[in-house]
Design a protein around this motif. Sequence first.
Motif, PDB file in Angstrom:
ATOM      1  N   LYS A 152       1.047  -1.228   0.002  1.00 45.73           N
ATOM      2  CA  LYS A 152      -0.015  -0.070   0.134  1.00 45.73           C
ATOM      3  C   LYS A 152       0.767   1.459  -0.063  1.00 45.73           C
ATOM      4  O   LYS A 152       2.030   1.356   0.782  1.00 45.73           O
ATOM      5  N   GLN A 238      -1.837  -1.097  -4.001  1.00 42.16           N
ATOM      6  CA  GLN A 238      -2.915  -0.150  -3.514  1.00 42.16           C
ATOM      7  C   GLN A 238      -1.992   1.410  -3.541  1.00 42.16           C
ATOM      8  O   GLN A 238      -1.234   1.496  -2.654  1.00 42.16           O
TER       9      GLN A 238
ATOM     10  N   ASP B 313      -9.047   1.954  -3.333  1.00 44.60           N
ATOM     11  CA  ASP B 313      -8.918   0.582  -2.848  1.00 44.60           C
ATOM     12  C   ASP B 313      -9.610   0.236  -1.668  1.00 44.60           C
ATOM     13  O   ASP B 313      -9.873  -0.929  -1.606  1.00 44.60           O
ATOM     14  N   ASN B 314      -9.721   1.147  -0.809  1.00 36.15           N
ATOM     15  CA  ASN B 314     -10.437   0.717   0.515  1.00 36.15           C
ATOM     16  C   ASN B 314     -11.824   1.419   0.888  1.00 36.15           C
ATOM     17  O   ASN B 314     -11.905   2.692   0.716  1.00 36.15           O
TER      18      ASN B 314
END
Lengths: 349, 349
Positions: A152, A238, B313-314
């Motif tokens: 990430k 990410q 992404d989250n």
Amino acid sequence: MAKTNGIHVAVLGATGAVGQQMIRTLESRGFPVGKLTLLSSERSAGKVVTFNGQEITVEVATPDKFEGVDIALFSAGGNISKEMAPEAVKRGAIVVDNTSAFRMDENVPLVVPEVNEDALHSHNGIIANPNCSTIQMVVALEPVRKSYGLNKVIVSTYQAVSGAGAAAINELKDQSKAILEGKEINPEILPVKGDKKHYQIAFNAIPQIDKFQDNGFTFEEMKMINETKKIMSMPDLQVAATCVRLPVETGHSESVYFEVLENGVSSEQLKSLLKESAGVTLQDDPANQVYPMPAHCVGKNDVFVGRIRKDLDNDKGFHMWVVSDNLLKGAAWNSVQIAESLIKLGLVK
Amino acid sequence: MAKTNGIHVAVLGATGAVGQQMIRTLESRGFPVGKLTLLSSERSAGKVVTFNGQEITVEVATPDKFEGVDIALFSAGGNISKEMAPEAVKRGAIVVDNTSAFRMDENVPLVVPEVNEDALHSHNGIIANPNCSTIQMVVALEPVRKSYGLNKVIVSTYQAVSGAGAAAINELKDQSKAILEGKEINPEILPVKGDKKHYQIAFNAIPQIDKFQDNGFTFEEMKMINETKKIMSMPDLQVAATCVRLPVETGHSESVYFEVLENGVSSEQLKSLLKESAGVTLQDDPANQVYPMPAHCVGKNDVFVGRIRKDLDNDKGFHMWVVSDNLLKGAAWNSVQIAESLIKLGLVK
């Protein structure tokens, strides 16, 4: 090996901020130039540029000018690249393109030599040079990924106006002077020349670089996200970015949070790793106030990394501060470096 | 209710950048001042300040000057607060302290009225005003926490020089002028007056605010981390900060990544929420290039929030850009606001 008579290099956009740096970098690297063709728009043609003590007149860029050219370095805007790159390739040149025209084209390698030099082998005449803010980040992240994995990335950028060209540099200087003298200002260039509104950049920070997409991210932010995944061959990485323009002439800075895959990695291990990594200069000694800054990176090819520290909550999380000359590693030097790699790998016929 | 004859207010550090803003804010808010006592060091005493059309002479701060004072606003440095706050409290004043002297003291409430006004009830004479960069962030985060929960915060700051005082403002101006004129510069104040080295701030970005701790974070970064947890009463909140000084006179900006606890929250929901939140002005219309900027926040009390977007992404992750006048909501206005809350809650005897 370089050709016996040297390489015929063309620079398209030779009079621009990046083009000028490309010429200086070819010179300072002792690049094996046999012939240098300098190309520009009609407006700038006729200017004379000195290269290795020789005066070269800038010519109007037309397709025939690429006859006999081995490597063409493009930095004259995306539309010109789209028009001229196929013409140059048709005539046998390899194009290293510094615009966003071909970066996400799956047939075009997007290359930062420290990260994915091997991708050059699969080129089809065009090689894309990534966005300036992407390049310096992946140079710092790739050694981390190789050693400890990477999951990430969240980056906030502090970008210099020279990324928006010579006119933006002048706007920053003129505006700063006017504000210091208590005069009126009339912003015309930044944040994005072709967008509707323009804002004060002197003594300000503008959270917009390039135009907005429908998802609320700017194109600059999406470039950082998509290009990072492509260069690092990590489609599932990410990545998130917030890109901000600052009243700094040259030198992009980045506050980067990243998470590795391994447990128990220490910030000392990361420092040792980055100290030995290609293209990186570690400047990380908080006790002596040593950390990278844009004012100290100008004119240098390396990516400067410092303020490496472990997140206080996440054992796999780290923070770092990454600075580089956006006109050099972010543009001209990375392009010339690609050209050097092409020679090294025997890809220049 | 205010006293019949008004409140006796003292401002300690009355001639400083924040002290001056405190006086202006008392005036512009129509604060029920019965008597205003202005205090400073010996060096600045004797200056005359106009308040509501009346001339008031600044006096040397000695303990006896707090006799009869109801509320004392302190902004003269941590050491002076440590020395004088107990003296003022002993004489019956409530001290609102804008230094870091008492912020992490468990007997001292650390207050941002939009977030934890109730904490004022448990004061023991001293109330701490948080760090400027912390205040504006928690004003934007608290509504999010209340509605959707909050788990993690990663902030990168873009801080103005006025946070380092009037001398730093002058340094930025003088240096900018010198650089534009091609003259030599001699940095003496920034990044930290009392630290060993000083660096160019004009046309630069310095990733150091306050001194470094052994863990690699600066004190400014640790203030943001620890104060956020205390103000929001969330000792387990994950917070990380990177604090950077910019060539901006006034107005701190922050790139904030945060994670909520609920699934499926949309950025539109967050925008609606923040549009209605106390102390927040939403400036979030990318299609029309509307977003907060330091140059547009100066002289305004609110916290400006924009560029709210969901992480790609989250599902629980979001990004936003938070800007506020560091001398007002970050200092003077938050202090006066605490004084207003003390009156509202009947805590001024």
